[in-house]
Design a protein around this motif. Structure first.
Motif, mmCIF file in Angstrom:
data_model
loop_
_atom_site.group_PDB
_atom_site.id
_atom_site.type_symbol
_atom_site.label_atom_id
_atom_site.label_comp_id
_atom_site.label_asym_id
_atom_site.label_seq_id
_atom_site.Cartn_x
_atom_site.Cartn_y
_atom_site.Cartn_z
ATOM 1 N N GLY A 1 -9.716 -20.235 6.539
ATOM 2 C CA GLY A 1 -11.096 -19.856 6.786
ATOM 3 C C GLY A 1 -11.616 -18.885 5.749
ATOM 4 N N LYS A 2 -10.828 -17.881 5.404
ATOM 5 C CA LYS A 2 -11.240 -16.888 4.414
ATOM 6 C C LYS A 2 -11.387 -17.505 3.028
ATOM 7 N N GLY B 1 -12.443 -20.485 2.481
ATOM 8 C CA GLY B 1 -13.542 -21.449 2.490
ATOM 9 C C GLY B 1 -13.093 -22.893 2.484
ATOM 10 N N THR C 1 -12.565 -25.477 4.715
ATOM 11 C CA THR C 1 -12.874 -25.729 6.119
ATOM 12 C C THR C 1 -13.834 -26.911 6.195
#
Length: 302
Positions: free
Chosen positions: A68-69, A71, A73
């Motif tokens: 998620g951190k 990006g 996704t």
């Protein structure tokens, strides 16, 4: 969770390990970025190839947070969430929703063998109820060789009818093409992803949406050529070459083999780290895989 649906070539991505066998989060992301830059439309971490069932729930949650951190996704991410315990599967799925994954790959509860179809239906239904979010996109994971039983097509059809827009597809790692073909015939609109690039072209021609494969950790560029040209005149020749590459791994522990190949490619010996009960590949076995790949005209992208 993204409304875009994942499709194309996905790698059932490896989990690089540090020397102490903890997940190497930096390398997890770097490898995923390499895959996305070299033919993959997306990645599917925390599945069989990712050694997920050798990882603790806390480690899996940390890996998902890392995606998620970074990006990675939306439709580029199908997160493995299946466990033997419904609460753990729910926890992992909620994390996947939180980071915006485009889908989740969900094994059935696999410890107890010979479950009834009704029991499996209730396990999935209970899980979905506790997730409590109709934005989740669930891909059922059929892998009878590993799980010990098959997800019947009738069960998958029942789940899609009971949970429309939630149970949307399947990764089928059975290796049974007639079963996959029958699945597509009996469940209209079902988003089937074969678990081997060997069936990429056949799947696309029957209405499948791509593949999720272990060996695309190294064969991604060749798989991408099939996906991009599956309706073209060279499709069968491209698929034949891709199938030869896939079969070069036959008879060799695939996870250890791919980690060994990436260690050779990158010059980073740490790529070979693998959690027991898996073992690092012996030099002679590595040489055998390399020889078969070279015979199939394989070049690992830089």
């Amino acid at each position: 969770m993204s409304t875009d649906q994942p499709s194309g070539v996905f790698a059932a991505s490896l989990t690089p390990m540090n020397a102490d066998l903890s997940p190497d989060l930096g390398k997890v992301i770097a490898h995923s970025q390499w895959l996305l830059a070299n033919g993959c439309d997306g990645v599917a971490p925390l599945g069989t190839t990712g050694e997920a069932n050798s990882l603790g729930i806390g480690e899996r949650l940390e890996i998902l947070d890392t995606f998620g951190k970074a990006g990675i996704t939306g439709p580029q991410l199908i997160a493995g969430v299946g466990t033997t315990a419904i609460p753990d599967t729910v926890t992992l799925t909620k994390k996947a929703l939180e980071i915006g994954a485009g889908g989740v790959l969900m094994l059935p509860p696999f410890y107890y063998k010979g479950p009834s179809q009704e029991g499996l239906f209730r396990a999935y239904a209970e899980t979905i109820e506790h997730i409590g979010d109709n934005k989740v996109q669930i891909y059922l994971y059929n892998f009878p060789q590993q799980v010990g039983f098959e997800l019947p097509i009738a069960l998958m059809k029942r789940l899609t009818e009971a949970f429309p827009g939630i149970v949307v597809g399947s990764k089928d790692s059975s290796g049974d093409w007639p079963r996959m073909e029958k699945t597509l015939e009996e469940i209209p609109g079902f988003r089937l992803l074969p678990g081997s690039e060997e069936f990429l072209l056949a799947g696309l021609r029957k209405g499948g949406v791509g593949c999720i494969s272990a060996t695309t950790n190294v064969t991604a560029p060749d798989a991408a050529k099939v996906y991009a040209n599956w309706q073209g005149p060279d499709a069968d020749a491209l698929q034949a070459h891709l199938t030869r590459l896939r079969k070069a791994f036959d008879g060799t522990p695939a996870i250890a083999a791919m980690k060994a190949l990436l260690a050779l490619k990158t010059g980073d010996a740490g790529w070979a780290h693998i959690r027991p009960p898996f073992l690092e590949l012996k030099a002679a076995d590595i040489a055998g895989v390399v020889e078969k790949l070279e015979a199939a005209d394989f070049r690992l992208a830089a």
